[in-house]
Write a protein that holds these residues in place. Sequence first.
Motif, mmCIF file in Angstrom:
data_model
loop_
_atom_site.group_PDB
_atom_site.id
_atom_site.type_symbol
_atom_site.label_atom_id
_atom_site.label_comp_id
_atom_site.label_asym_id
_atom_site.label_seq_id
_atom_site.Cartn_x
_atom_site.Cartn_y
_atom_site.Cartn_z
ATOM 1 N N ARG A 111 0.754 -1.089 0.170
ATOM 2 C CA ARG A 111 -0.157 0.030 0.210
ATOM 3 C C ARG A 111 0.785 1.185 0.027
ATOM 4 N N GLU A 112 1.855 1.470 0.968
ATOM 5 C CA GLU A 112 2.729 2.406 0.935
ATOM 6 C C GLU A 112 3.442 2.580 -0.236
ATOM 7 N N MET A 113 3.920 1.543 -1.119
ATOM 8 C CA MET A 113 4.581 1.787 -2.271
ATOM 9 C C MET A 113 3.401 2.144 -3.463
ATOM 10 N N PHE A 114 2.394 1.734 -3.619
ATOM 11 C CA PHE A 114 1.274 2.185 -4.313
ATOM 12 C C PHE A 114 1.102 3.793 -4.054
ATOM 13 N N LEU A 115 0.966 4.292 -2.819
ATOM 14 C CA LEU A 115 0.726 5.774 -2.316
ATOM 15 C C LEU A 115 1.871 6.400 -3.125
ATOM 16 N N ARG A 116 3.154 5.828 -2.997
ATOM 17 C CA ARG A 116 4.370 6.609 -3.399
ATOM 18 C C ARG A 116 4.326 6.758 -4.839
ATOM 19 N N SER A 117 3.937 5.883 -5.647
ATOM 20 C CA SER A 117 3.984 6.027 -6.942
ATOM 21 C C SER A 117 2.611 6.389 -7.800
ATOM 22 N N ALA A 118 1.861 6.726 -6.948
ATOM 23 C CA ALA A 118 0.390 6.861 -7.377
ATOM 24 C C ALA A 118 0.381 7.955 -8.384
#
Length: 202
Positions: A111-118
Amino acid sequence: MDSGNRLGDIEITDPQAMRALAHPVRLAVLERLQRYGAATATELSPYVGATPSVTSWHLRHLAGFGLVRDAEPGPDRRQRRWEAAARGFRFEAPEDPDDAEGRAAARVLSREMFLRSADLASRWAAEVEPELEPEWLRHAGLANTRVVVSPDELAAIEDAIEGVLAPYVTREQAARPADGRGVRLLRYVLPEGAEEQTSGPS
């Protein structure tokens, strides 16, 4: 953690390591070191949104899980320099359905990686794409392809993609072409939920 895969990634299997990395500053620190090489906490600080002392604390935390390590000293030997332990990292949710801790940790990091690359794609479209030369522009853009596959077939697709990428990812800097530049290849692998499946065509 093992880095024996074709892209030279560290494989994160420890739930505690996944949770340690699931923090915006730590992800930013690791990404900066992987992209630009060794740096001190002071040098990293402006790029990761933390003071040098806080950045130093995050670096030590990452080092505790083997994700960063001490680098060769720079001109100022009083300052500790750090480097990423590998070119990249990978992780996956454990297959064991009873490993609730591992599955939860993988979900938090994902989830944190998705948020970072969103917003990467939208920022690229707004800031970079308008200035790209035609020879780069015609190869850039977005592909959105839906396939119907089994888990084993999906694994085979991912393996084939890595096989194509590996020579470019792992080659030494001296072997890169003179007109080369960094290109970010975003791969979202998003299996649909069971309720989305139909017997009709895709």
